[in-house]
Design a protein around this motif. Sequence first.
Motif, PDB file in Angstrom:
ATOM      1  N   TYR A   1       0.830  -1.199   0.000  1.00  0.00           N
ATOM      2  CA  TYR A   1       0.000   0.000   0.000  1.00  0.00           C
ATOM      3  C   TYR A   1       0.866   1.250   0.000  1.00  0.00           C
ATOM      4  O   TYR A   1       1.982   1.259   0.537  1.00  0.00           O
TER       5      TYR A   1
ATOM      6  N   GLN B   1      -4.990   4.188   3.112  1.00  0.00           N
ATOM      7  CA  GLN B   1      -3.949   3.477   2.363  1.00  0.00           C
ATOM      8  C   GLN B   1      -4.572   2.921   1.090  1.00  0.00           C
ATOM      9  O   GLN B   1      -5.702   2.444   1.100  1.00  0.00           O
ATOM     10  N   HIS B   2      -3.798   2.991   0.001  1.00  0.00           N
ATOM     11  CA  HIS B   2      -4.290   2.515  -1.294  1.00  0.00           C
ATOM     12  C   HIS B   2      -3.326   1.466  -1.848  1.00  0.00           C
ATOM     13  O   HIS B   2      -2.102   1.572  -1.665  1.00  0.00           O
ATOM     14  N   VAL B   3      -3.882   0.469  -2.489  1.00  0.00           N
ATOM     15  CA  VAL B   3      -3.065  -0.618  -3.033  1.00  0.00           C
ATOM     16  C   VAL B   3      -2.138  -0.082  -4.121  1.00  0.00           C
ATOM     17  O   VAL B   3      -2.577   0.605  -5.049  1.00  0.00           O
TER      18      VAL B   3
ATOM     19  N   SER C   1      -0.041  -6.049  -5.885  1.00  0.00           N
ATOM     20  CA  SER C   1      -0.489  -7.248  -5.180  1.00  0.00           C
ATOM     21  C   SER C   1      -0.135  -8.490  -5.980  1.00  0.00           C
ATOM     22  O   SER C   1       0.053  -8.434  -7.195  1.00  0.00           O
TER      23      SER C   1
ATOM     24  N   ASN D   1      -9.187  -2.607  -0.381  1.00  0.00           N
ATOM     25  CA  ASN D   1      -8.695  -1.398  -1.048  1.00  0.00           C
ATOM     26  C   ASN D   1      -9.850  -0.401  -1.186  1.00  0.00           C
ATOM     27  O   ASN D   1     -10.859  -0.722  -1.818  1.00  0.00           O
ATOM     28  N   PRO D   2      -9.715   0.783  -0.567  1.00  0.00           N
ATOM     29  CA  PRO D   2      -8.591   1.215   0.269  1.00  0.00           C
ATOM     30  C   PRO D   2      -8.767   0.772   1.720  1.00  0.00           C
ATOM     31  O   PRO D   2      -9.847   0.334   2.120  1.00  0.00           O
TER      32      PRO D   2
ATOM     33  N   GLU E   1      -7.267   7.791  -4.444  1.00  0.00           N
ATOM     34  CA  GLU E   1      -6.622   6.513  -4.778  1.00  0.00           C
ATOM     35  C   GLU E   1      -5.743   6.689  -6.007  1.00  0.00           C
ATOM     36  O   GLU E   1      -6.122   7.382  -6.964  1.00  0.00           O
TER      37      GLU E   1
END
Length: 437
Positions: A83, A94-96, A99, A140-141, A232
Amino acid sequence: MRSVPRIRRVVALAAGVLLGLTGLAGLASPASAGTGNHGGPQCVQPKDAKYQHWFNGPAGTASIKLLGNKPLCAEQPFALVSYTAPSATFATPQHVLDSSVQKFVPAKRGELTVNKLDFKVEVPECFTQVDFVFGEQIINPLTDTSDRYNSRKVGENAAPGNRSTPAKGQPKTAFYNGGQGTCKAEPAVEALPDCDGNVAVKLINRSTHSETFTITADGGFSKTETLKARQEPVTVNLVPANAKNIVVTSRGKEIYRGGWTKPEDCQVPEVGTPDASVAQTCEGLTFTIKNPANGKDLTATFTPNTGTAQTVTVKAGQNTPVSFPGSEGLTVKVEGDLAVLNGEVVWTAPENCAGEPTPPAGGTPSPSPSVTTPATPGTPGTPEPSTTPVAYTPGDEPELPLTGAAVGTIAGVAVLLVGLGGGLFLMARRRKLNFTA
């Protein structure tokens, strides 16, 4: 009154014949169905499986190994996710950024399945959070009101996380908060190349107001994106034709310049890929290594828990079988150049085997002429292999007909029982004579 004794004789004879037929059926059934005593499908349910894990949050890497010699009965996915974060300690939103999701799957009869999964994600240049979790659902988020991973984190104190224990020197729980340096309150870019020549350009707005990004690249590519404060990240995907000379500007200045580069974890085969399989038969285990004509020489060592180890070198274009006679508790450990084969395989007689297993004719077949000196288990410097379990699906093979000595024995006993019925008939006849005298 003579009809009563006659009825008794008929009943006695019928009882004898029925007794004989019943004995025949009773003996035949175990011979057909009892083969399952040699073992059916051997696997472990995901909720009962145990694991060992490795985790490096700053590097964005993780691995997890399924312990034991049995594969899973059902799929078990895992996810590693990174993140972008507003702080080096836990804070939201928090944003991805990146992954990776992989899973352990059940093995099919005669197929090998991996028991270790390796993960790699990109991490932000500054503040980040990295989580390694059970399951494939990614949050997410992450916000003050969103879900949390909680016990899904690998290595947690409660299920499912507590089903994994850390390898020596590894963190108990697989999550990380931190980062190198300090994130400035300004626009930022993270470029994520893949192994196929594409680049995902992630636009991140860390400032306290809206920011505009302009992306240009080869092939006349041009695009503009505006992101609100703490929005995001926006991903702009560039195909190989545009993935060179990428320039991103914001606030009238250049904030990123670059192009596609091959990631370190890309595996591009330069030679033919070898293949391997293992067959479970009533006689034992047979491994087959197939090296394609454009392959390179490879060596593998097969070490049974009882008996002599076999080391084979398989040259390009060769198919080499290696066999071991079946015995109760037979386990063969495999080490060598063929990663998919490395591990331990436990022999289990198929369900349609009658009686005890017998070795193949002539004893254990010798490997190819390139057999070298058998390896000694526990040799220093030998890397720890990963276990490669094999699962078996019931009902894959037809039932064998009743033949040979087993059928002869059953028929003999049946005749004896029919004779017993005849004896009952004679006894009834004698009773009839005595009754009329």
